[in-house]
Write a protein that holds these residues in place. Structure first.
Motif, PDB file in Angstrom:
ATOM      1  N   ILE A 274     -69.124 -30.930  62.404  1.00  0.00           N
ATOM      2  CA  ILE A 274     -67.745 -30.437  62.261  1.00  0.00           C
ATOM      3  C   ILE A 274     -67.672 -29.544  61.021  1.00  0.00           C
ATOM      4  O   ILE A 274     -67.648 -30.021  59.885  1.00  0.00           O
ATOM      5  N   ARG A 275     -67.649 -28.239  61.236  1.00  0.00           N
ATOM      6  CA  ARG A 275     -67.650 -27.286  60.116  1.00  0.00           C
ATOM      7  C   ARG A 275     -66.398 -27.411  59.261  1.00  0.00           C
ATOM      8  O   ARG A 275     -66.430 -27.140  58.060  1.00  0.00           O
ATOM      9  N   GLU A 276     -65.314 -27.800  59.896  1.00  0.00           N
ATOM     10  CA  GLU A 276     -64.043 -27.850  59.179  1.00  0.00           C
ATOM     11  C   GLU A 276     -63.987 -28.953  58.123  1.00  0.00           C
ATOM     12  O   GLU A 276     -63.030 -29.016  57.342  1.00  0.00           O
ATOM     13  N   LEU A 277     -64.981 -29.809  58.081  1.00  0.00           N
ATOM     14  CA  LEU A 277     -65.046 -30.781  56.993  1.00  0.00           C
ATOM     15  C   LEU A 277     -65.310 -30.099  55.659  1.00  0.00           C
ATOM     16  O   LEU A 277     -65.204 -30.727  54.596  1.00  0.00           O
ATOM     17  N   GLU A 278     -65.639 -28.793  55.700  1.00  0.00           N
ATOM     18  CA  GLU A 278     -65.762 -28.010  54.471  1.00  0.00           C
ATOM     19  C   GLU A 278     -64.397 -27.596  53.929  1.00  0.00           C
ATOM     20  O   GLU A 278     -64.313 -27.014  52.839  1.00  0.00           O
ATOM     21  N   TRP A 279     -63.327 -27.847  54.689  1.00  0.00           N
ATOM     22  CA  TRP A 279     -61.994 -27.616  54.151  1.00  0.00           C
ATOM     23  C   TRP A 279     -61.802 -28.497  52.915  1.00  0.00           C
ATOM     24  O   TRP A 279     -62.420 -29.560  52.782  1.00  0.00           O
ATOM     25  N   VAL A 280     -60.931 -28.048  52.029  1.00  0.00           N
ATOM     26  CA  VAL A 280     -60.776 -28.705  50.725  1.00  0.00           C
ATOM     27  C   VAL A 280     -59.472 -29.492  50.672  1.00  0.00           C
ATOM     28  O   VAL A 280     -58.417 -29.021  51.121  1.00  0.00           O
ATOM     29  N   ASN A 281     -59.563 -30.689  50.132  1.00  0.00           N
ATOM     30  CA  ASN A 281     -58.372 -31.495  49.880  1.00  0.00           C
ATOM     31  C   ASN A 281     -57.945 -31.312  48.427  1.00  0.00           C
ATOM     32  O   ASN A 281     -58.720 -31.551  47.503  1.00  0.00           O
ATOM     33  N   LEU A 314     -57.327 -36.278  62.552  1.00  0.00           N
ATOM     34  CA  LEU A 314     -57.271 -34.824  62.381  1.00  0.00           C
ATOM     35  C   LEU A 314     -58.153 -34.103  63.392  1.00  0.00           C
ATOM     36  O   LEU A 314     -57.730 -33.119  64.015  1.00  0.00           O
ATOM     37  N   PHE A 315     -59.371 -34.579  63.573  1.00  0.00           N
ATOM     38  CA  PHE A 315     -60.348 -33.873  64.405  1.00  0.00           C
ATOM     39  C   PHE A 315     -60.630 -34.586  65.730  1.00  0.00           C
ATOM     40  O   PHE A 315     -61.623 -34.264  66.384  1.00  0.00           O
ATOM     41  N   ASN A 316     -59.756 -35.521  66.114  1.00  0.00           N
ATOM     42  CA  ASN A 316     -59.944 -36.238  67.381  1.00  0.00           C
ATOM     43  C   ASN A 316     -61.385 -36.748  67.447  1.00  0.00           C
ATOM     44  O   ASN A 316     -62.096 -36.544  68.429  1.00  0.00           O
ATOM     45  N   ALA A 317     -61.801 -37.394  66.383  1.00  0.00           N
ATOM     46  CA  ALA A 317     -63.213 -37.685  66.157  1.00  0.00           C
ATOM     47  C   ALA A 317     -63.487 -39.180  66.143  1.00  0.00           C
ATOM     48  O   ALA A 317     -62.583 -40.017  66.267  1.00  0.00           O
ATOM     49  N   ASP A 318     -64.734 -39.499  65.988  1.00  0.00           N
ATOM     50  CA  ASP A 318     -65.183 -40.879  65.892  1.00  0.00           C
ATOM     51  C   ASP A 318     -66.469 -40.911  65.086  1.00  0.00           C
ATOM     52  O   ASP A 318     -66.994 -39.869  64.704  1.00  0.00           O
ATOM     53  N   TYR A 319     -66.960 -42.110  64.812  1.00  0.00           N
ATOM     54  CA  TYR A 319     -68.185 -42.224  64.036  1.00  0.00           C
ATOM     55  C   TYR A 319     -69.130 -43.228  64.676  1.00  0.00           C
ATOM     56  O   TYR A 319     -68.737 -44.069  65.488  1.00  0.00           O
ATOM     57  N   ARG A 320     -70.389 -43.108  64.333  1.00  0.00           N
ATOM     58  CA  ARG A 320     -71.414 -44.076  64.684  1.00  0.00           C
ATOM     59  C   ARG A 320     -72.320 -44.250  63.462  1.00  0.00           C
ATOM     60  O   ARG A 320     -72.566 -43.299  62.720  1.00  0.00           O
ATOM     61  N   GLN A 489     -54.718 -18.839  59.707  1.00  0.00           N
ATOM     62  CA  GLN A 489     -55.418 -18.469  60.943  1.00  0.00           C
ATOM     63  C   GLN A 489     -56.353 -19.595  61.380  1.00  0.00           C
ATOM     64  O   GLN A 489     -56.612 -19.780  62.575  1.00  0.00           O
ATOM     65  N   PHE A 490     -56.844 -20.361  60.423  1.00  0.00           N
ATOM     66  CA  PHE A 490     -57.780 -21.438  60.732  1.00  0.00           C
ATOM     67  C   PHE A 490     -57.118 -22.811  60.613  1.00  0.00           C
ATOM     68  O   PHE A 490     -57.241 -23.647  61.508  1.00  0.00           O
ATOM     69  N   ILE A 491     -56.455 -23.028  59.504  1.00  0.00           N
ATOM     70  CA  ILE A 491     -55.850 -24.344  59.309  1.00  0.00           C
ATOM     71  C   ILE A 491     -54.446 -24.316  59.885  1.00  0.00           C
ATOM     72  O   ILE A 491     -53.488 -23.910  59.223  1.00  0.00           O
ATOM     73  N   ASN A 492     -54.330 -24.709  61.122  1.00  0.00           N
ATOM     74  CA  ASN A 492     -53.032 -24.786  61.779  1.00  0.00           C
ATOM     75  C   ASN A 492     -53.132 -25.757  62.949  1.00  0.00           C
ATOM     76  O   ASN A 492     -54.228 -26.090  63.415  1.00  0.00           O
ATOM     77  N   ALA A 493     -51.990 -26.206  63.415  1.00  0.00           N
ATOM     78  CA  ALA A 493     -51.955 -27.224  64.465  1.00  0.00           C
ATOM     79  C   ALA A 493     -52.542 -26.698  65.781  1.00  0.00           C
ATOM     80  O   ALA A 493     -53.214 -27.436  66.511  1.00  0.00           O
ATOM     81  N   LYS A 494     -52.291 -25.440  66.098  1.00  0.00           N
ATOM     82  CA  LYS A 494     -52.827 -24.861  67.332  1.00  0.00           C
ATOM     83  C   LYS A 494     -54.353 -24.841  67.302  1.00  0.00           C
ATOM     84  O   LYS A 494     -55.012 -25.142  68.310  1.00  0.00           O
ATOM     85  N   TYR A 495     -54.920 -24.479  66.173  1.00  0.00           N
ATOM     86  CA  TYR A 495     -56.378 -24.440  66.034  1.00  0.00           C
ATOM     87  C   TYR A 495     -56.977 -25.819  66.300  1.00  0.00           C
ATOM     88  O   TYR A 495     -58.006 -25.951  66.976  1.00  0.00           O
TER      89      TYR A 495
END
Length: 582
Positions: A274-281, A314-320, A489-495
């Motif tokens: 998930i590339r977007e984990l490079e987004w900054v908090n 956020l990313f409709n994700a899961d972990y293992r 353009q990248f960080i938005n609900a539609k994306y």
């Protein structure tokens, strides 16, 4: 009889008293792999009982004691090459541990399983990791920001009048310097007179008093002009700071780095595509110059457990957790395709199993993704671009509208606010930049010159804030030279919908849909080898090319039987369409 062996920290003390009830349950739908017993505890007697009770109370004499579990393994199949190995631990701190003179009952938990994660991941914060130097300042990202509030009108009027009066005063004193030059000319004119005495000749004299007066006046006026100039510079700087506040910095941290550091603390490595984990908090800021780059105690991602839950949403994700690797992916990435040949369990289901259900209860008529407001930052109120995206599922063809029963609401509340970024100079700023160049040149004459023109230009790529305080964590895309100018353009609900959440749609999108035929409690014979083939790979294909997902597998190695819940990814309606609202 299947060969099943139990090991307590590598020691073979024989099987627990109730070992025949052992059942392996792999629940892909709820993402758990565990050893489940018909009774809730493992019961140990004889040597195992003594070993475990001594182990629990060794904290009294220098051992690790009750608050550290004991490794426990169950191996099934060949001694040298087992078909299945369960790695777990006996939890001595569980409140259901029962001590007896000849028996002890303990809870068995999977190593790095859900129980372990729930117990451990919420047990430490990122502030704790910073305190222990697991996280250090090198892990933080600098976030440039500027204040873009409207200056106080009366303050600007006062500053403007002061600037006018000082400028006027300096001009008048420059004119007086010119008068002083004339005075110097007069003082420099010699007085010619006759000498005294025999052989007297003409003499030339200068008025020393005039020289002294003229020099003092010139020095005073130059000093005054310098003082006025310095005051004007300070006033100009104040005006520029009011109109164009200087760029400052807050600290933040990428979500990926937070994952990596938390995993490092737990002895794991982290992996994700998930590339977007490079987004900054950017954590909530409570004071000017706040230098905390890690989430604070009222952040939605204060603990590692908070981070996992929030990123899953956020990313409709899961972990293992496989081995010592923590994998984090969009949830469908874990549907491993099984290419091995299995018995024809999933064919001709109309003949073998007449009962099935449809997953109609999972359809969502109104799916909403939305980011938070930051009540201290008016920019999040003024700029609504990308904050909300709504997806409505409805029928294409309707005969009786009152009977349409597509229902349910799913709201994905993302607990961060979006950032607004400065992308260009305004007309006023372009003018101010030129004025700044003049001021910079002027201040350079007196040394320690200003850099106003550059400070105006450098504001591009900075985060807009109303003031130095925020009430919500912000989620940002930061590059090497500042914030990404195409932030929304990248960080938005539609994306997020188009890249991560669309797989939840019942209407087909890019060949993907969420319609399933569901089959429950399908009992089948299963050898240990067949169980081994299915282990960890729950996605198969039937002869018709339909995708089958095994939701749950309950395997009893002692009886060589299994009970399976599974679903068939096959459409049961095409009468659906999606409408989008931004």
């Amino acid at each position: 009889m299947t060969n099943i062996r139990h090991y307590i920290n590598g020691n073979d003390f024989g099987e627990p008293r109730n070992w025949q009830d052992l059942e392996i349950v792999i629940d892909w739908e709820n993402k758990t792999e565990t050893v489940t017993l018909n009774v809730t505890d493992l019961s140990f007697v004889l040597k195992a009982n003594k070993y475990l009770q001594d182990r629990i109370f060794n904290g009294l004499n220098g051992g690790v004691g009750v608050f550290e579990g004991e490794p426990y393994e169950i191996k099934i199949g060949d001694t040298n090459n087992p078909a299945y190995t369960f790695e777990g631990y006996l939890d001595f701190a569980d409140d259901n541990v029962i001590f007896g003179k000849e028996e002890i009952k303990l809870k068995l938990k999977k190593r790095y399983g859900d129980d372990w994660l729930n117990d451990i991941a919420d047990g430490f914060s990122f502030a704790y990791l910073y305190d222990k130097n697991v996280i250090n300042d090198g892990d933080f990202v600098k976030i440039p920001y500027i204040i873009n509030y409207v200056p106080d009108t009366m303050q600007m009027i006062t500053l403007g009048l002061s600037l006018y009066m000082m400028t006027k005063e300096m001009i008048e004193n420059v004119e007086k310097i010119a008068e002083t030059v004339a005075d110097i000319s007069n003082a420099s004119t010699p007085v010619v007179g006759a000498g005294v005495g025999v052989g007297a000749v003409a003499v030339t004299a200068w008025d020393i008093g005039d020289w002294v007066m003229v020099a003092l006046k010139a020095i005073a006026r130059i000093a005054y002009i310098i003082a006025i100039s310095i005051a004007i510079i300070k006033l100009m700087t104040m005006i520029f700071e009011q109109l164009f506040p200087q760029k400052r910095y807050f600290k933040g941290m990428t979500y990926k780095r937070m994952f990596e550091k938390a995993c490092q603390h737990l002895g794991l490595t982290f992996q994700s595509s998930i590339r977007e984990l490079e987004w900054v908090n950017m954590p909530k800021k409570e004071n000017k110059g706040d230098d905390k780059g890690f989430p604070t105690n009222d952040s939605p991602i204060y603990t590692f457990g908070d981070l996992i839950r929030t990123m899953k949403k956020l990313f409709n994700a899961d972990y293992r957790i496989i081995g010592n690797v923590f994998y984090f992916e969009r949830k469908d990435k874990f549907d491993d395709i099984n290419n091995d040949v299995l018995p024809d369990y999933f064919q001709n289901q109309e003949r073998l199993l007449n009962e099935f259900s449809l997953n109609t209860d999972e359809i969502v008529s109104n799916y909403v993704l939305k980011f938070e407001y930051d009540t201290m930052d008016r920019n999040t109120l003024d700029n609504q671009i990308g904050r909300i995206y709504q997806i409505i599922t409805e029928p294409i063809t309707v005969t009786n509208k009152e009977y349409v029963n597509i229902k349910n609401l799913t709201e994905i509340d993302i607990p961060f606010s979006l950032g607004s970024v400065k992308t260009k100079l305004t007309g006023l700023e372009k003018f101010a930049k030129e004025v700044g160049k003049f001021v910079d040149t002027l201040t350079g004459i007196f040394g320690n010159g200003t850099n106003i023109a550059n400070s105006v230009q450098s504001r591009i790529g900075s985060l807009y804030l109303t003031n130095h305080f925020t009430t919500k964590d912000k989620i940002l895309k930061v590059g090497s030279s500042g914030l990404n100018l195409n932030q929304r353009q990248f960080i938005n609900a539609k994306y997020l919908w188009e890249n991560y959440h669309f797989i939840n749609s019942f209407a087909e999108i890019n060949g993907v849909h969420n319609q399933f035929f569901k089959y429950k409690n399908y009992k089948i014979p299963m050898t240990l080898k067949q169980f081994q083939i299915l282990l960890g790979k729950n996605k198969l294909f039937d002869n018709a090319g339909n995708v089958i997902f095994i939701d749950k597998l309950q395997y009893k190695p002692e009886n060589a039987t299994a009970i399976i819940d599974y679903r068939l990814n096959k459409k049961y309606t095409n009468n659906l369409k999606l409408s989008y609202v931004e």
